[in-house]
Every structure is written in structure tokens, then in C-alpha cells.
Design a protein around this motif. Structure first.
Motif, mmCIF file in Angstrom:
data_model
loop_
_atom_site.group_PDB
_atom_site.id
_atom_site.type_symbol
_atom_site.label_atom_id
_atom_site.label_comp_id
_atom_site.label_asym_id
_atom_site.label_seq_id
_atom_site.Cartn_x
_atom_site.Cartn_y
_atom_site.Cartn_z
ATOM 1 N N GLY A 1 19.356 46.535 -0.384
ATOM 2 C CA GLY A 1 19.290 47.970 -0.183
ATOM 3 C C GLY A 1 20.551 48.550 0.411
ATOM 4 N N HIS A 2 21.348 47.701 1.080
ATOM 5 C CA HIS A 2 22.614 48.155 1.662
ATOM 6 C C HIS A 2 23.789 47.889 0.730
ATOM 7 C CE1 HIS A 2 20.961 49.440 5.365
ATOM 8 N NE2 HIS A 2 20.644 48.250 5.820
ATOM 9 N N GLY A 3 23.511 47.404 -0.490
ATOM 10 C CA GLY A 3 24.584 47.186 -1.444
ATOM 11 C C GLY A 3 25.330 45.886 -1.274
ATOM 12 N N ARG A 4 24.716 44.887 -0.650
ATOM 13 C CA ARG A 4 25.363 43.580 -0.528
ATOM 14 C C ARG A 4 24.800 42.652 -1.595
ATOM 15 N NH1 ARG A 4 28.834 41.686 2.953
ATOM 16 N NH2 ARG A 4 28.541 43.471 4.333
ATOM 17 N N VAL A 5 25.690 41.927 -2.267
ATOM 18 C CA VAL A 5 25.292 41.088 -3.392
ATOM 19 C C VAL A 5 24.424 39.919 -2.930
ATOM 20 C CG1 VAL A 5 26.125 39.558 -5.227
ATOM 21 C CG2 VAL A 5 27.306 41.707 -4.758
ATOM 22 N N ILE A 6 23.262 39.774 -3.561
ATOM 23 C CA ILE A 6 22.369 38.648 -3.313
ATOM 24 C C ILE A 6 22.644 37.540 -4.313
ATOM 25 C CG2 ILE A 6 19.941 37.924 -3.285
ATOM 26 C CD1 ILE A 6 19.302 40.906 -2.581
#
Length: 276
Positions: free
Chosen positions: A214-219
Motif C-alpha cells: 500500500g505504500h508502494g514498496r515492491v513485494i
């Protein structure tokens, strides 16, 4: 941070004219729904632990004596069952109590972690405010969000220096007694394991694809040019430039919060590169 199953603040339903492909969209929604359900199984166990903690607190309060750390001993088998049932995915679990909840401990973390052989050990954390190694869990996202919203939440991915020493998600749910917040029940999930679970689905989409928090960090992603942990540019996760691509090439949302069965999705977004 958003609550589990809820879109990020200001998020709209995802749509993009370049991606008007119902088959591709259905695959993306299926992928997100599948991983949400898998993580939801862990969350269900976390909520069971939280409910048991609430029952203990209520019964003790009704009986008269103040809560003590040993009162929560009956939770340990429930935590062990969670770690065994989700070995490899859930790396730690337990409860964390609000300061002042217990009569015999100003702060309390009752947390256990499992190694690669599924051996369960108790986590020991420095909770002395006067110590250089003091861990103030009340400042963490996984503690503050359930306290603020009264709802389960998912925090991460972040590097967990206290327990897993790896990129981790923490699922947490509030524990309440007589209407008062007294802590959280939670579980740590390894980001690397989540990546392994979704990579086959990402590869099957047939184009560059990225799963982002949700914060735009790649999973996870199916390209070596976008690594897990990378922070994507743009608050809406749209228009993210792809390294080495012509000007204008970008990642665009394909599926995310609001798509699929109601309440089945994490606050994660699956992005892809438009077809050439």
C-alpha cells in the motif's frame, strides 16, 4: 498504513484503457485473491489468539486480581499451533501488551519464533527504557494501527531487526478489555516466502508485473530490473518509470484494493507494463 482489506487513502478503483483485457485482469485478481486468502488464514489464527487473550483479561478482571504476565500462559499452545500450521510462512507470533496493562511488568512482549526446523523459542527483547537497546514497540506501525483503528492491519514489508532479521510483514489485531485497548495479537510473515508464493502467478501474466504494498514498496516482481524492497515512485503507484525503457513506458495498475470478492484483498496493488 491501511487496514487489512482496505484500499490506501484516496485510492480509486483501478482502470487503464491500455489494459482492457478481461483475461489478464481476471488472472491478476485471482493472484491477489489467492495470496490474500493464504495470509488471511494466518490472520484468522492471530484473531483467535487475540480473542483468547481478551477472554483471559475479562475473566481475571471479573475475579478481582490485577492482570499478571503468567495469566496469559494458556496462549502459548495457540501460538505454537499457528507456527506449526504455517511453518515456513509465519516466522513468529504472540501478543504485545500496552504499557501499564500488567501488575508485574510495565511493558510486555510474549512472542515466540520458529526456526527453519520449526523449533519454537521465546523471543527476549530489552524493554527497559533506560537501556541503550530499549525497544519501544508502541511506536511501530503494527502496534499503532490496530490501536488507532480498532481493526486488524498488515505492516510492511520492513526489515525486522528484532525477530526475523529479514524483510517481514506483521499481521496484528487489537486486544481489548472492557472497551479499552490493552495490546495486540500478531504474527510475522516472511516477505521472501510471500514472494515465492506469488512469483509463478506473476510469470504467468506474460509481461512485466510487480506486486507492491500500500505504500508502494515492491513485494515481488517477475523482472530483475525491479527488486523486492524497491520503493516505487508516485503516490498512486501509476506512471512509475521502468528503467531502460523508452520515455513514457511505465507501470500501470492492473488489480488491487476494491477488485475481486469483497474484503478478500490486502491493500496491495498488482502493476504491469502496457503491452507494446
Amino acid at each position: 498504513m491501511t487496514t487489512l482489506g482496505q484500499p490506501p487513502p484516496g485510492a480509486a478503483r483501478l482502470a487503464h484503457p491500455v489494459l482492457a483485457d478481461p483475461v489478464l485482469t481476471a488472472r491478476a485478481i485471482s493472484l491477489l485473491t489467492g495470496i490474500s486468502q493464504r495470509i488471511g488464514q494466518v490472520l484468522a489464527r492471530v484473531m483467535d489468539i487475540g480473542a483468547a487473550a481478551e477472554s483471559i483479561a475479562a475473566a481475571t478482571q471479573a475475579a478481582g486480581p490485577p492482570l499478571r504476565r503468567d495469566d496469559f500462559g494458556p496462549l502459548r499452545p495457540l501460538v505454537a499451533e499457528l507456527l506449526l500450521a504455517h511453518a515456513g510462512l509465519a516466522a513468529g507470533a504472540g501478543i504485545v501488551l500496552a504499557p501499564g496493562t500488567l501488575a508485574d511488568a510495565p511493558r510486555c512482549i510474549e512472542w515466540w519464533w520458529a526456526d527453519q526446523q520449526a523449533r519454537v523459542s521465546q523471543l527476549h527483547v530489552d524493554l527497559d527504557p533506560g537501556s541503550a537497546e530499549f525497544y519501544d514497540y508502541t511506536t511501530t506501525e503494527w502496534y499503532r494501527e490496530p490501536e488507532r483503528t480498532g481493526q486488524p492491519s498488515v505492516a510492511g514489508p520492513y526489515v525486522d531487526f528484532i525477530c526475523t532479521r529479514q524483510y517481514t510483514f506483521t499481521l496484528s489485531a487489537p486486544i481489548r478489555c472492557a472497551g479499552r485497548f490493552i495490546g495486540v495479537a500478531g504474527a510475522d510473515i516472511l516477505a521472501a516466502q510471500v514472494e515465492q508464493l506469488v512469483l509463478p502467478g506473476l510469470a504467468g501474466l506474460g509481461r512485466t508485473a510487480v506486486l507492491a504494498s500500500g505504500h508502494g514498496r515492491v513485494i515481488a516482481s517477475n523482472t530483475e530490473t525491479i527488486l523486492p524492497g524497491t520503493a516505487l515512485a508516485g503516490t498512486a503507484l501509476a506512471g512509475t518509470a521502468l528503467a531502460g525503457q523508452p520515455l513514457g513506458a511505465s507501470l500501470v495498475p492492473l488489480a488491487g484494493p476494491g477488485d475481486g470478492p469483497a474484503g478478500s484483498l490486502l491493500p496491495w496493488t498488482l502493476l504491469t507494463a502496457p503491452a507494446a
